[in-house]
Design a protein around this motif. Structure first.
Motif, short mmCIF file in Angstrom:
data_model
loop_
_atom_site.label_atom_id
_atom_site.label_comp_id
_atom_site.label_asym_id
_atom_site.label_seq_id
_atom_site.Cartn_x
_atom_site.Cartn_y
_atom_site.Cartn_z
N ASP A 39 0.71 -1.28 0.20
CA ASP A 39 0.00 -0.10 0.00
C ASP A 39 0.78 1.26 0.00
OD1 ASP A 39 -2.35 1.40 0.00
OD2 ASP A 39 -3.29 0.62 1.89
N GLU A 42 -0.47 7.39 -0.19
CA GLU A 42 -1.58 8.12 -1.11
C GLU A 42 -2.17 7.01 -2.13
OE1 GLU A 42 -2.71 11.33 -0.88
OE2 GLU A 42 -1.33 11.35 0.91
N GLY A 43 -1.96 5.67 -1.62
CA GLY A 43 -2.48 4.72 -2.58
C GLY A 43 -1.36 4.09 -3.21
N ILE A 44 -1.62 3.14 -4.02
CA ILE A 44 -0.46 2.31 -4.92
C ILE A 44 -0.95 2.25 -6.21
CG2 ILE A 44 -1.15 0.06 -4.20
CD1 ILE A 44 1.96 -0.33 -4.34
N SER A 45 -0.08 2.51 -7.54
CA SER A 45 -0.55 2.58 -8.71
C SER A 45 -0.41 0.91 -9.17
CB SER A 45 0.33 3.39 -9.75
OG SER A 45 1.60 3.01 -9.79
N ILE A 46 -0.86 0.72 -10.46
CA ILE A 46 -0.69 -0.33 -11.09
C ILE A 46 0.45 -0.57 -11.78
CG2 ILE A 46 -1.59 -1.80 -13.06
CD1 ILE A 46 -4.44 -0.66 -12.64
N GLN A 47 1.26 0.45 -12.07
CA GLN A 47 2.52 0.45 -12.47
C GLN A 47 3.50 -0.14 -11.17
OE1 GLN A 47 0.61 3.02 -12.91
NE2 GLN A 47 0.26 3.14 -15.26
N ASP A 48 3.31 0.45 -10.10
CA ASP A 48 4.13 0.02 -8.90
C ASP A 48 3.94 -1.27 -8.70
OD1 ASP A 48 5.24 2.47 -8.53
OD2 ASP A 48 3.50 3.04 -7.13
N CYS A 49 2.69 -1.70 -8.69
CA CYS A 49 2.39 -3.40 -8.44
C CYS A 49 2.99 -4.25 -9.34
CB CYS A 49 0.91 -3.54 -8.48
SG CYS A 49 -0.09 -2.86 -6.91
N SER A 75 -0.95 -6.79 -5.15
CA SER A 75 -2.06 -5.80 -5.28
C SER A 75 -1.97 -4.84 -3.87
CB SER A 75 -3.54 -6.10 -5.35
OG SER A 75 -3.82 -7.17 -4.18
N SER A 76 -2.92 -3.65 -3.88
CA SER A 76 -3.12 -3.20 -2.46
C SER A 76 -4.13 -4.06 -1.94
CB SER A 76 -3.55 -1.83 -2.82
OG SER A 76 -4.81 -1.80 -3.41
#
Length: 154
Positions: A39, A42-49, A75-76
Motif C-alpha cells: 500500500d 496516497e495509494g499505490i498504482s498498477i505500475q508500482d504493483c 495488489s493493494s
C-alpha cells in the motif's frame, strides 16, 4: 515461512527508494498462490504493483525459491481487508471504521487520531428518548481483534 520472508525482503528491496510505499503482508496459500499486499500513503498504482511483481518473480525464479508452479498476485489490500498496520490507520483518518474488540463488542465511528498504541474513535451514541450525541472513545490496539473501513455510498 522461508518463502514469505524472502519475498518480504525482495519487496522491501524494491520499494526502498519509495518511502511512501509500504509492505502490508505476504501470504503463501496452500494452493501455491503467493499474495503480496503493498500500500501507499496516497495509494499505490498498477505500475508500482507490476514493477514489484516483476522484481519478485525474477528473483524467485533465479534463486529457485519455490520449487512448484505458483501464481503471484501483487495488489493493494482490498476494501474488505482488515487494517493491519499503524500506517494504514493513519491513512484512513477521517473515515468511518468498524472495530471488533477482543471482548466481543463492536464499535463504529469516525477515526479521529492514531497514536502508537491506540486510536481515537468518534461514535454516535443514542440513548432511549434522547438525541444522539458524539462521544470520543480511545481504543488500545491490544484490545482490537479486527478493524475494517466502512464504505459509504452517500
Amino acid at each position: 515461512m522461508q518463502v514469505e520472508k524472502r519475498v518480504a525482503a525482495l519487496v522491501e528491496e524494491k520499494i526502498a527508494d519509495r518511502p511512501e510505499l509500504f509492505l502490508v503482508e505476504v501470504k503463501m496459500l496452500p494452493n501455491h498462490k503467493l499474495i503480496i499486499h503493498v500500500d501507499g500513503d496516497e495509494g499505490i498504482s498498477i505500475q508500482d504493483c507490476v514493477a514489484i511483481s516483476r522484481h519478485v518473480g525474477f528473483h524467485l525464479e533465479e534463486e529457485n525459491v519455490i520449487e512448484k508452479a505458483y501464481n503471484l498476485e501483487v495488489s493493494s489490500p482490498g476494501v474488505g481487508e482488515p487494517l493491519k498496520l499503524n500506517r494504514q490507520y493513519i491513512k484512513n483518518i477521517g473515515r468511518t471504521l468498524s472495530v471488533k474488540l477482543k471482548d466481543g463488542l463492536k464499535k463504529e465511528g469516525k477515526l479521529l487520531e492514531v497514536a502508537e498504541d491506540n486510536l481515537l474513535l468518534e461514535e454516535s451514541v443514542k440513548e432511549k428518548g434522547k438525541k444522539a450525541v458524539n462521544v470520543e472513545t480511545t481504543i488500545p490496539f491490544n484490545d482490537i481483534l479486527e478493524t475494517s473501513v466502512l464504505i459509504s455510498f452517500k
